[in-house]
Motif scaffolding. Structure first.
Motif, PDB file in Angstrom:
ATOM      1  N   ASN A  62     -26.856  31.303  34.508  1.00  0.00           N
ATOM      2  CA  ASN A  62     -27.951  30.992  35.415  1.00  0.00           C
ATOM      3  C   ASN A  62     -29.271  31.349  34.744  1.00  0.00           C
ATOM      4  OD1 ASN A  62     -26.262  30.179  37.520  1.00  0.00           O
ATOM      5  ND2 ASN A  62     -25.970  32.289  38.168  1.00  0.00           N
ATOM      6  N   SER A 121     -36.285  22.016  32.204  1.00  0.00           N
ATOM      7  CA  SER A 121     -35.347  22.130  33.321  1.00  0.00           C
ATOM      8  C   SER A 121     -33.965  22.388  32.757  1.00  0.00           C
ATOM      9  CB  SER A 121     -35.368  20.862  34.175  1.00  0.00           C
ATOM     10  OG  SER A 121     -34.996  19.749  33.394  1.00  0.00           O
ATOM     11  N   ASP A 128     -30.115  21.216  32.098  1.00  0.00           N
ATOM     12  CA  ASP A 128     -29.209  20.086  32.009  1.00  0.00           C
ATOM     13  C   ASP A 128     -28.088  20.305  33.024  1.00  0.00           C
ATOM     14  OD1 ASP A 128     -27.993  17.721  30.816  1.00  0.00           O
ATOM     15  OD2 ASP A 128     -26.563  19.122  29.931  1.00  0.00           O
ATOM     16  N   SER A 129     -27.807  19.321  33.840  1.00  0.00           N
ATOM     17  CA  SER A 129     -26.822  19.491  34.914  1.00  0.00           C
ATOM     18  C   SER A 129     -25.404  19.692  34.396  1.00  0.00           C
ATOM     19  CB  SER A 129     -26.864  18.292  35.855  1.00  0.00           C
ATOM     20  OG  SER A 129     -26.544  17.109  35.162  1.00  0.00           O
ATOM     21  N   GLN A 130     -25.107  19.224  33.200  1.00  0.00           N
ATOM     22  CA  GLN A 130     -23.749  19.376  32.669  1.00  0.00           C
ATOM     23  C   GLN A 130     -23.570  20.658  31.863  1.00  0.00           C
ATOM     24  OE1 GLN A 130     -22.922  15.739  30.616  1.00  0.00           O
ATOM     25  NE2 GLN A 130     -22.453  14.655  32.504  1.00  0.00           N
ATOM     26  N   LEU A 154     -25.843  23.173  31.624  1.00  0.00           N
ATOM     27  CA  LEU A 154     -26.626  24.278  32.197  1.00  0.00           C
ATOM     28  C   LEU A 154     -27.477  24.980  31.146  1.00  0.00           C
ATOM     29  CD1 LEU A 154     -24.128  25.772  34.786  1.00  0.00           C
ATOM     30  CD2 LEU A 154     -25.953  24.117  35.160  1.00  0.00           C
TER      31      LEU A 154
END
Length: 80
Positions: free
Chosen positions: A6, A40, A42-44, A46
């Protein structure tokens, strides 16, 4: 492969600030088309990515865009 983690907003700001000179150089090259730049996740993966946002009707020469800056992947998108 590293374990996803995170990231806080402060850490993402730090990524941006450490790469600001390179980001500014790219931004100058694409100034006529550029709308925004940000960091930001990356959604895959992280992992932080640096995203250059262009005007929706622009046609920048994306072949000149670097693949990464300061070890972070560079992405592009177009504002709708």
């Amino acid at each position: 492969m590293t374990t996803p983690r995170n990231w806080t907003e402060r850490e993402l700001d730090t990524v941006f600030n450490r790469a600001v000179q390179q980001i500014e150089g790219v931004a100058r090259d694409f100034a006529a088309h550029l709308v925004d730049v940000g960091v930001s996740l990356d959604s895959q993966s992280l992992s932080p990515i640096i995203n250059f946002v262009f005007a929706g009707n622009s046609q920048p020469d994306l072949h000149r865009m670097p693949h990464n800056i300061n070890g972070h992947r560079v992405t592009t998108s177009f504002k709708k």
